[in-house]
Design a protein around this motif. Structure first.
Motif, PDB file in Angstrom:
ATOM      1  N   LEU A 162       0.830  -1.200   0.000  1.00 47.29           N
ATOM      2  CA  LEU A 162       0.000   0.000   0.000  1.00 47.29           C
ATOM      3  C   LEU A 162       0.867   1.254   0.000  1.00 47.29           C
ATOM      4  O   LEU A 162       0.594   2.220  -0.734  1.00 47.29           O
ATOM      5  N   THR A 163       1.918   1.259   0.811  1.00 45.44           N
ATOM      6  CA  THR A 163       2.828   2.406   0.868  1.00 45.44           C
ATOM      7  C   THR A 163       3.456   2.672  -0.492  1.00 45.44           C
ATOM      8  O   THR A 163       3.531   3.818  -0.959  1.00 45.44           O
ATOM      9  N   GLU A 164       3.884   1.604  -1.150  1.00 50.48           N
ATOM     10  CA  GLU A 164       4.503   1.739  -2.472  1.00 50.48           C
ATOM     11  C   GLU A 164       3.509   2.255  -3.506  1.00 50.48           C
ATOM     12  O   GLU A 164       3.822   3.124  -4.316  1.00 50.48           O
ATOM     13  N   GLU A 165       2.287   1.729  -3.461  1.00 49.50           N
ATOM     14  CA  GLU A 165       1.285   2.126  -4.447  1.00 49.50           C
ATOM     15  C   GLU A 165       0.880   3.588  -4.270  1.00 49.50           C
ATOM     16  O   GLU A 165       0.728   4.317  -5.261  1.00 49.50           O
ATOM     17  N   LEU A 166       0.717   4.025  -3.021  1.00 52.66           N
ATOM     18  CA  LEU A 166       0.377   5.425  -2.774  1.00 52.66           C
ATOM     19  C   LEU A 166       1.482   6.350  -3.279  1.00 52.66           C
ATOM     20  O   LEU A 166       1.209   7.411  -3.840  1.00 52.66           O
ATOM     21  N   SER A 167       2.726   5.921  -3.092  1.00 49.96           N
ATOM     22  CA  SER A 167       3.860   6.720  -3.569  1.00 49.96           C
ATOM     23  C   SER A 167       3.858   6.795  -5.096  1.00 49.96           C
ATOM     24  O   SER A 167       4.072   7.866  -5.677  1.00 49.96           O
ATOM     25  N   THR A 168       3.590   5.668  -5.748  1.00 51.59           N
ATOM     26  CA  THR A 168       3.558   5.632  -7.208  1.00 51.59           C
ATOM     27  C   THR A 168       2.464   6.545  -7.763  1.00 51.59           C
ATOM     28  O   THR A 168       2.634   7.194  -8.801  1.00 51.59           O
ATOM     29  N   LEU A 169       1.342   6.608  -7.039  1.00 50.51           N
ATOM     30  CA  LEU A 169       0.221   7.450  -7.459  1.00 50.51           C
ATOM     31  C   LEU A 169       0.415   8.917  -7.081  1.00 50.51           C
ATOM     32  O   LEU A 169      -0.431   9.757  -7.398  1.00 50.51           O
ATOM     33  N   GLY A 170       1.511   9.213  -6.381  1.00 46.42           N
ATOM     34  CA  GLY A 170       1.778  10.591  -5.986  1.00 46.42           C
ATOM     35  C   GLY A 170       0.948  11.065  -4.808  1.00 46.42           C
ATOM     36  O   GLY A 170       0.829  12.275  -4.578  1.00 46.42           O
ATOM     37  N   LYS A 171       0.391  10.135  -4.042  1.00 48.87           N
ATOM     38  CA  LYS A 171      -0.435  10.495  -2.880  1.00 48.87           C
ATOM     39  C   LYS A 171       0.430  10.559  -1.623  1.00 48.87           C
ATOM     40  O   LYS A 171       0.239   9.826  -0.657  1.00 48.87           O
TER      41      LYS A 171
END
Length: 262
Positions: A162-171
């Motif tokens: 989840l942390t990685e995905e939020l970072s990828t999405l710029g959140k």
């Protein structure tokens, strides 16, 4: 010409990597020297699952002391009411919902009444904080706890993904924290004991967890030296790792099949 272009690109990427590495080490050094900045949570909406007892109740009290607005979930009606009364005496606004988190329809129903939808709403606002309560058993294994360790490894994996995905999405406005304590004195297992270290009390775990949340720390180990043990475990041979685990001699009373193990 094509080879030259690839070589220049590779050199540029290497230079960028080294620059990022040096910057990251410098940033880490500054953080060690300066006191961590803590965010305010007064007036913020805080949803806590498992709030009827143990770690959930103790965490609710800490947020109540900081005047957060609390939404408390638990399947235990009596325990939930007791937690709510404690938090209200501390001056917090509290809403309670009896929710069985193993039933999806109950989660959606309660969400509709409080916060609509959790992560989508956070992503729309690029704001919030998601805390995953895992365990040291999400990094290290213990005999006779296969199901528990598996679930905690999954919780740690969820946090990291989840942390990685939020970072990828710029959140980047949505923060994440994963809490990994060793055995706590909550009654979850009977008579836990170990030769090295000690069994933790709930309040000291909550103290470390709150510090991690307020300073936006990604992974909170309790005690902190667990992070060193995790790093060491990846470096040493398996035979040595097994020997060290025998030295720690983690034990608890449990029923495995028809056999009583101690």
């Amino acid at each position: 010409e094509k080879f030259l272009s690839l070589a220049v690109g590779a050199v540029r990427e290497l230079a960028l990597f080294l620059g990022t590495l040096l910057y990251a080490y410098a940033e880490a050094a500054v953080r060690l020297l300066l006191p961590a900045r803590r965010k305010a949570v007064g007036g913020e909406l805080v949803l806590l699952t498992g709030a009827g007892r143990g770690l959930g109740r103790a965490t609710a009290r800490e947020f109540a002391r900081r005047q957060s607005r609390l939404v408390l979930w638990d399947v235990d009606t009596h325990g939930l009411r007791e937690t709510a009364e404690e938090c209200e005496r501390l001056g917090a606004t509290v809403h309670t919902f009896v929710v069985d988190c193993s039933k999806r329809e109950e989660i959606y129903s309660a969400a509709e009444k409080t916060t609509r939808a959790f992560l989508p709403a956070m992503m729309d606002n690029n704001r919030g904080h998601i805390v995953t309560v895992a365990s040291a058993a999400g990094h290290f294994v213990t005999s006779f706890m296969v199901a528990y360790c598996s679930s905690k490894f999954a919780a740690v994996g969820f946090h990291k993904a989840l942390t990685e995905e939020l970072s990828t999405l710029g959140k980047n406005g949505i923060k994440t924290t994963c809490v990994c304590p060793v055995f706590m004195n909550t009654g979850f297992v009977k008579n836990p004991r170990t030769r090295l270290g000690r069994i933790l009390e709930v309040d000291e775990v909550v103290k470390e967890m709150m510090e991690g949340i307020l300073t936006n720390k990604k992974m909170v180990f309790v005690p902190p030296q667990l992070s060193i043990a995790l790093f060491t475990d990846m470096l040493i041979p398996e035979r040595v790792s097994r020997f060290l685990k025998k030295l720690t001699d983690v034990k608890f009373d449990a029923i495995v099949g028809h056999w009583s193990k101690q």
